[in-house]
Structure formats: C-alpha cells, structure tokens
Enzyme design. Structure first.
Site, short mmCIF file in Angstrom:
data_model
loop_
_atom_site.label_atom_id
_atom_site.label_comp_id
_atom_site.label_asym_id
_atom_site.label_seq_id
_atom_site.Cartn_x
_atom_site.Cartn_y
_atom_site.Cartn_z
N LYS A 165 0.87 -1.18 0.00
CA LYS A 165 0.00 0.00 0.00
C LYS A 165 0.90 1.23 0.00
O LYS A 165 1.65 1.46 0.95
CB LYS A 165 -0.92 0.02 1.22
CG LYS A 165 -1.93 1.17 1.18
CD LYS A 165 -2.81 1.18 2.40
CE LYS A 165 -3.96 2.18 2.22
NZ LYS A 165 -3.48 3.55 1.93
N PHE A 214 -2.03 0.29 -10.45
CA PHE A 214 -2.47 -1.02 -9.95
C PHE A 214 -3.71 -1.57 -10.64
O PHE A 214 -4.10 -2.70 -10.39
CB PHE A 214 -2.68 -1.02 -8.43
CG PHE A 214 -3.46 0.16 -7.90
CD1 PHE A 214 -4.83 0.27 -8.10
CD2 PHE A 214 -2.81 1.13 -7.17
CE1 PHE A 214 -5.54 1.33 -7.59
CE2 PHE A 214 -3.52 2.22 -6.65
CZ PHE A 214 -4.88 2.32 -6.85
N ARG A 244 -17.10 1.22 -2.55
CA ARG A 244 -16.29 0.59 -1.51
C ARG A 244 -16.70 -0.87 -1.43
O ARG A 244 -17.89 -1.17 -1.29
CB ARG A 244 -16.48 1.29 -0.17
CG ARG A 244 -15.45 0.87 0.88
CD ARG A 244 -15.52 1.77 2.11
NE ARG A 244 -15.26 3.16 1.81
CZ ARG A 244 -14.04 3.67 1.66
NH1 ARG A 244 -12.97 2.89 1.76
NH2 ARG A 244 -13.89 4.96 1.39
#
Length: 280
Positions: free
Chosen positions: A46, A118, A188
C-alpha cells in the site's frame, strides 16, 4: 456567547459547503479482517501517496481535481484509463502531496515522483485478467516513472501479517489485497482490502469547537462527519500550531482510531493530517 457564535457559524458554513466536484468513479477499499478466504486474492504494497487517475488524456486526484504534471511526465502514457498512486517513495507523503497539489511544481519535484499503477478500470474482465493486461502494457522504456505495482498471490493470514510487518519496518504503510475474480466497481467493496498496523479513515470538518483551559482562544476540537453521515468530535492528535490554524470547515481530514463502538463510531480517534486531495 462568543463560543456559541463560533460553533453556530461553523455549523452554518457546513450547510453551504459546495457539493463534490466530478470525481473519478474509483474502486475503494474496505478493511481486511482475519478470516477472509485468501485463495483468490493478490497482494501488493500500500503506497502512501496521492490517489491518481489517468483518464487517457490527463491526470486527476481522487477528489476530481486536475493534476498539473509536466508534459513529459504523462506524454508517454497510453490512451487507456489507469488507476494508481502518485508516490514519492516511502515516508515521503508530504513531498507527494505538495507536488500533486501545486500548480507550479517544477521538474525537480516531479522527477522524484512515480505513478504506481495497480488497475486498468476500463479493461473488460476480472482483476486477474486486467492485471495481465497491465503487465503487458508496462513498463514503458520512455517513461520508467510509470510503474506497474508488483503483485503476488496471498497465502495465509500469518504470512500476510509477516509481510505487512516487514513492509512497515522498511517504511511502507501496509498492504492491499485485490480479489482476482472481481470486476472493477466504483464503490467501496470487500473485493479490495487494506491491511495496516492501525485503522484510519476520512471525515469532513463541519465545525470548530472553541478550546478551553490551555487551548482557550484556539480550536479545541473538530466536529466531523463520516461518509455515512455519522458525526463525532475529533479532539486529540493536534499540535498547538494546528489548533491555532485548524483545518477549515468543509475540508477533509484523516484520523486514526482503534476499532468502532456498537454504533459504528470510531474509538480513540486522533487527528493524523488534512486530506488536501479531496475537495472542500
């Protein structure tokens, strides 16, 4: 009476905060918890930078603000949307933020930046398919600062914890887990998870609470609103300088916390920093 007027002014200002700008439709991460079946997840570091979205023509922040990067930084990018992190290296969030936010950051600042890609949001197929396409697309000889984020398969919870601890010791922020069979959805979702040594989240400032005692004459706490509409008082983690010039009403802040209470509010929340990549 003065304190009441200050609080009322802050609450009224919150009512007139402008609506969100046209934000990129991005996939947002949920929080990893032990017990998640790991067989189909990919794992990567991350990166502690600024979320960047390349729409095929220009760069945007997560909040929908244009990024004024030099032409050489983006001219070799393919004309396909790319989701990633504008990153200056481990422990260099401040440089990444100031460079991305500046309208006049020069070549020297941008030479220290990387676009860690990513995902390819517009590519059809699941994440494993999109990852293969990304690995065919990058690296670019003409633009080595555009980097495909290294991915590896998840194995066990214990192995994840060990990798997370190793990453943090080297100055990293934590790990990301991405379900291989997931489609790119602008919401999300548990298809994308973050694993860090602490919990953190964002909230919008809706009012300033005047301080008392040693904080008299400056901000004592912030009233903040979570994305789900719940509100709470954020009063710890601030320096004296930050209390004297607190984050303005309408801005977004990141806070750390230790789990949530039964109602979903964060426990032991403390201020971390202003999120200047999210519009007020």
């Amino acid at each position: 009476m003065l304190n009441r007027r200050l609080l009322l002014a802050g609450l009224l200002a919150a009512v007139t905060v402008p609506a969100w700008a046209a934000r990129p439709a991005l996939m947002l991460a949920d929080v990893y918890k032990e017990g998640v079946p790991l067989a189909d997840y990919w794992v990567s570091e991350k990166y502690d930078g600024v979320r960047g979205y390349w729409d095929g023509q220009r760069l945007w922040t997560r909040g929908g603000e244009p990024v004024t990067a030099p032409a050489w930084f983006t001219e070799s990018l393919p004309r396909t949307p790319m989701d990633g992190e504008l990153w200056a290296g481990r422990g260099r969030f401040a440089h990444a933020m100031s460079t991305v936010r500046s309208q006049t950051a020069g070549d020297a600042a941008w030479r220290e930046m990387r676009f860690m890609v990513f995902d390819l949001p517009a590519k059809p197929g699941d994440f494993t398919t999109r990852l293969a396409a990304l690995q065919r697309l990058l690296p670019l000889t003409a633009a080595p600062w555009i980097v495909a984020v290294p991915q590896q398969r998840a194995t066990t919870h214990a192995a994840l914890q060990a990798l997370m601890e190793k990453t943090v010791k080297m100055g990293g922020e934590g790990l990301m887990l991405h379900r291989g069979t997931s489609l790119y959805r602008a919401e999300r979702t548990a298809d994308l998870l973050k694993l860090k040594p602490h919990d953190d989240a964002e909230a919008r400032v809706i009012a300033h609470v005047p301080g008392k005692g040693r904080h008299a004459g400056r901000m004592g706490a912030l009233w903040v609103e979570m994305p789900d509409g719940q509100r709470f008082k954020l009063g710890s983690g601030f320096t004296d300088t930050e209390r004297a010039a607190p984050p303005p009403v309408g801005s977004w802040v990141t806070y750390r916390y230790n789990g949530t209470n039964p109602g979903g509010l964060p426990r032991f929340a403390r201020f971390l920093r202003v999120r200047e990549d999210m519009p007020s």
